[in-house]
Design a protein around this motif. Structure first.
Motif, PDB file in Angstrom:
ATOM      1  N   ASP A  84      32.804  51.403  91.378  1.00 50.29           N
ATOM      2  CA  ASP A  84      31.929  50.395  90.743  1.00 50.29           C
ATOM      3  C   ASP A  84      30.619  51.036  90.303  1.00 50.29           C
ATOM      4  OD1 ASP A  84      29.911  48.267  90.514  1.00 50.29           O
ATOM      5  OD2 ASP A  84      31.529  46.959  91.155  1.00 50.29           O
ATOM      6  N   ARG A  85      30.041  51.925  91.146  1.00 51.33           N
ATOM      7  CA  ARG A  85      28.793  52.593  90.785  1.00 51.33           C
ATOM      8  C   ARG A  85      28.959  53.465  89.543  1.00 51.33           C
ATOM      9  NH1 ARG A  85      27.780  54.118  96.854  1.00 51.33           N
ATOM     10  NH2 ARG A  85      26.435  52.402  97.530  1.00 51.33           N
ATOM     11  N   LYS A  86      30.117  54.038  89.398  1.00 48.93           N
ATOM     12  CA  LYS A  86      30.351  54.949  88.268  1.00 48.93           C
ATOM     13  C   LYS A  86      30.853  54.233  87.029  1.00 48.93           C
ATOM     14  CE  LYS A  86      31.275  58.820  91.363  1.00 48.93           C
ATOM     15  NZ  LYS A  86      32.286  59.756  91.918  1.00 48.93           N
ATOM     16  N   GLY A  87      30.911  52.895  87.104  1.00 48.80           N
ATOM     17  CA  GLY A  87      31.301  52.130  85.934  1.00 48.80           C
ATOM     18  C   GLY A  87      32.763  51.778  85.870  1.00 48.80           C
ATOM     19  N   ASN A  88      33.570  52.244  86.837  1.00 47.97           N
ATOM     20  CA  ASN A  88      34.994  51.895  86.887  1.00 47.97           C
ATOM     21  C   ASN A  88      35.164  50.696  87.815  1.00 47.97           C
ATOM     22  OD1 ASN A  88      35.579  54.215  85.312  1.00 47.97           O
ATOM     23  ND2 ASN A  88      35.513  55.486  87.168  1.00 47.97           N
TER      24      ASN A  88
END
Length: 776
Positions: free
Chosen positions: A172-176
């Motif tokens: 989630d932090r990396k945009g996935n």
């Protein structure tokens, strides 16, 4: 209908029917109301059975049943594809959790009749030792089911669950973003729910449980601590990379975005108790760890007034302990620098106005910055006040007293005097309010008070105030800023003017009554202002002993014009008759009258002071006279005589052939005088030419020093009368606090005042070191 009467129960028979119902409920299989009530009745019958209640046996069988059910679930979860572990676990958990709630309700009577009694009986019997006794390991059925779930199922797969959860949050932090974010949130919060103890209040669907800290221990150990470690590693690495790739401005913007995202992420996935911990950790690794780098660019940002970057820096450093100290210091120094630049080197005739307007520009500019950029932060408000206090009370080179007091007093005088400015009431009140803004920063408010009261006196006596309402507005503003005592004398000045008007009306009636009895006496129409000597900052020049002794000598033998003697003498008799014991001292230097010039083609009216009037009346019987003779006739000599005649020459009533006026000069009546107006006013003789210069003598006069001494001694006596006994340092602190509204005393002055009061026996030293005692 069901009977509540206890009866003999065959436990094995009833349990055979009750056990399948428990399994069905745990699996959330449908059950009719009739069936439910039958099972509830079975539980009740077992708990109250005779001759002996079978509650303890029922509790053991229910525990074994739940244990067997959970072990079967554990077997099922062990056979699940690892990639589907979280999803399958969440399905099982949601079913089991809701089933545990229903089971808890089904066995409600067992909870009340057996479990609670079992947990409380021993403690009640030994209440005085309750703090040292262990609570029996007997839980209510709902809590028991969740405890079994945690011990028998969750702990066996905990490492895999935690790993999957951390990977999901990292993605989630990396945009996935995880496709089933609600599943991740549900699994994480199951670690809190499985330790909850209150089943009486069921949270609404979609809300997270509000658990006490004591029941989040498993959640903290299982998921929160690993997540915090993972978060710290992630953001520490990211912060280092961003610092190497981005400018400081870009870094701050990016950190703000990351903090906002992380807060939303924490609220989405985690229990509410973890949100603040996550944010604090992110602030520590991305801001506090690198605050020196932020501080290093603070000076440049403030100097260049980069408001956007300053706002971002403020938002980042505000939560950090002592994070704003460098920003506040830089802000304060910059404001002071700009303020000193604005008020230094002022020249021209309107220096007071320039001073006030320039200080206000600095105040308004940086007050707006404080509001918009620093969100009305108290530290920056204090910094702004300190900076402006330094600006307003700054001393120019070679000066020992700040110029602000007189400048502000002259500025307010220009506002409140009748002029051609034509300010509306609202504009005037706004400007007076702005003056009060600067007044609050003045340290020597008593010096301002002396200047202001002197100028107010001139306005009231000469009737040059723009309006009495405006004067009262200003005094009320001063009262709000410094209290009643500061403006008490100013208020009494207003009272004197009102009383004098009533007195003049009464005196006019008196004159009208006595005229018939004195037909040969001519009473010139007069309006006398009777002013209290203690309230008005005025001195009769013939009695003056302070600022200009030479002037006092010059006018000591002044002869009042003969036309004024009857009315003056009659007024003195009239006044002393009404107020026995009072003494009147006439202020001829401030007394004015109208003289009609009847020898010209046009009958001009000249408004002049009494000394000027006496000189002009010398020409009633002659057209030319020497300066020396004028002086002998009116009783005025020296430099003041020359200055008085010069004011008359300036308006062409008199003429003189000599360029430089001396005592031997001949002065003639100008028989061809003309003027633009039929009525005009002569300027008062100036002992010292009034220019915009700060007269340090006012601040250093004996009167100011004496006033401060009396005020200081009164403050000390008030404090000691209240406290009775006080240490030296505490007394000095209270004195500073009480006197700051009028002036800022130095410590030697305070010590001198204390010593004087000891000599006067108001206070004395005690046997203790540095301690004083009040003497009644």
């Amino acid at each position: 209908m069901y009977s509540l009467k206890p009866k003999v129960v065959d436990f094995d028979t009833v349990w055979v029917q009750l056990r399948p119902a428990i399994i069905d409920i745990l699996n959330l299989k449908p059950m009719s109301n009739v069936h439910w009530h039958h099972k509830f009745s079975d539980v009740y019958d077992i708990c109250v059975s005779i001759p002996t209640p079978l509650s303890e046996r029922l509790y053991g069988e229910v525990k074994a049943c739940i244990m067997q059910h959970v072990k079967e679930k554990r077997q099922q979860i062990n056979e699940v594809d690892p990639d589907r572990l979280i999803q399958e676990y969440n399905k099982m958990w949601e079913v089991f959790h809701e089933g545990a709630i229903f089971i808890h309700r089904l066995f409600g009577y067992l909870n009340k009749q057996f479990v609670k009694q079992k947990r409380c009986t021993d403690l009640d019997n030994f209440a005085q030792y309750a703090a040292f006794l262990q609570i029996p390991d007997v839980k209510e059925i709902g809590c028991l089911a969740l405890e079994i779930w945690k011990e028998e199922l969750v702990k066996g797969i905990l490492p895999q669950l935690v790993q999957f959860l951390l990977v999901s949050i990292d993605s989630d932090r990396k945009g996935n973003f995880p496709q089933e974010a609600n599943v991740v949130s549900s699994v994480i919060n199951s670690f809190v729910k499985m330790e909850e103890t209150d089943f009486d209040v069921v949270p609404e669907t979609g809300t997270k449980p509000k658990a006490r800290e004591s029941i989040t221990a498993f959640y903290v150990e299982s998921i929160e601590k690993p997540l915090l470690l993972d978060t710290e590693t992630y953001y520490s690495t990211l912060a280092q990379r961003m610092l190497s790739e981005l400018s400081c401005s870009q870094y701050m913007e990016q950190v703000i975005v990351l903090l906002e995202q992380e807060e939303l992420r924490a609220k989405k996935y985690l229990h509410e108790s973890s949100v603040s911990k996550i944010i604090s950790l992110c602030q520590r690794v991305m801001i506090k760890a690198h605050k020196d780098k932020l501080h290093s660019v603070c000076h440049a940002l403030i100097t260049n007034e980069e408001n956007k970057d300053l706002r971002n820096m403020y938002r980042l450093l505000k939560p950090i302990q002592a994070g704003l100290s460098v920003m506040v210091k830089e802000f304060e120094e910059y404001v002071k620098k700009k303020g000193l630049e604005a008020v230094s080197g002022l020249t021209g005739e309107n220096v007071p106005q320039q001073f006030v307007e320039n200080v206000l520009k600095v105040y308004n500019k940086f007050n707006d910055m404080k509001t918009v950029v620093f969100m009305e932060d108290g530290e920056f408000s204090s910094g702004l006040d300190k900076a402006l206090q330094g600006v307003v009370n700054s001393k120019e080179f070679g000066q020992t007293v700040p110029k602000a007091s007189e400048r502000l007093a002259r500025y307010t005088d220009s506002l409140l005097k009748k002029s051609t400015k034509g300010l509306s009431e609202s504009d005037l009140e706004t400007k007076l309010g702005n003056a009060i803004v600067i007044f609050r920063y003045i340290e020597d408010k008593d010096i301002f008070q002396k200047f202001y009261s002197k100028m107010l006196a001139n306005r009231l006596i000469a009737s040059t105030s723009v309006s009495m309402d405006a004067e009262e507005v200003m005094i009320n503003k001063l009262k709000q800023a410094c209290g009643y005592e500061f403006t008490s004398k100013l208020s009494r000045m207003f009272t004197d003017i009102g009383l004098s008007q009533e007195l003049s009306s009464t005196f006019d009636k008196h004159i009208a009554e006595i005229k018939s009895s004195r037909p040969g006496t001519k009473f010139v129409p007069t309006q006398a202002l009777v002013l209290q000597a203690g309230s008005w900052p005025l001195n009769a020049p013939q009695l003056s002993t302070n600022t200009n002794q030479q002037t006092a000598l010059d006018v000591a033998d002044f002869h009042l014009p003969y036309v004024l003697l009857p009315v003056i003498q009659e007024f003195e008799t009239f006044y002393t008759g009404k107020h026995n014991g009072r003494k009147l001292t006439w202020l001829y230097n401030m007394s004015q009258g109208d003289v009609r010039l009847t020898y010209l083609d046009k009958q001009y009216v000249a408004q002049m002071y009494v000394y000027q009037m006496a000189a002009v009346l010398c020409f009633e019987r002659r057209d030319a006279i020497s300066v020396k003779d004028i002086g002998e006739e009116i009783g005025v000599s020296g430099d003041y005589l020359l200055k008085t005649l010069r004011t008359i020459l300036d308006v062409s009533i008199l003429t003189c052939d000599d360029q430089a006026l001396t005592t031997d000069s001949i002065v003639r009546l100008n028989m061809s005088m003309t003027a633009r107006r039929m009525k005009f006013r002569l300027q008062a003789p100036q002992v010292n030419k009034v220019v915009e210069k700060e007269q340090e003598s006012v601040a250093n006069t004996f009167q100011v020093t004496q006033d401060r001494k009396y005020y200081m001694e009164c403050a000390i006596v008030r404090i000691m009368k209240t406290r009775k006994v006080l240490k030296h340092n505490a007394l000095v602190t209270e004195i500073m606090d009480q006197t700051k509204g009028r002036f800022t005393p130095d410590v030697p002055f305070i010590k001198k005042s204390i010593e004087d009061l000891i000599e006067k026996m108001y206070i004395q030293r005690t046997d203790q070191n540095d301690e004083y005692q009040y003497l009644a």
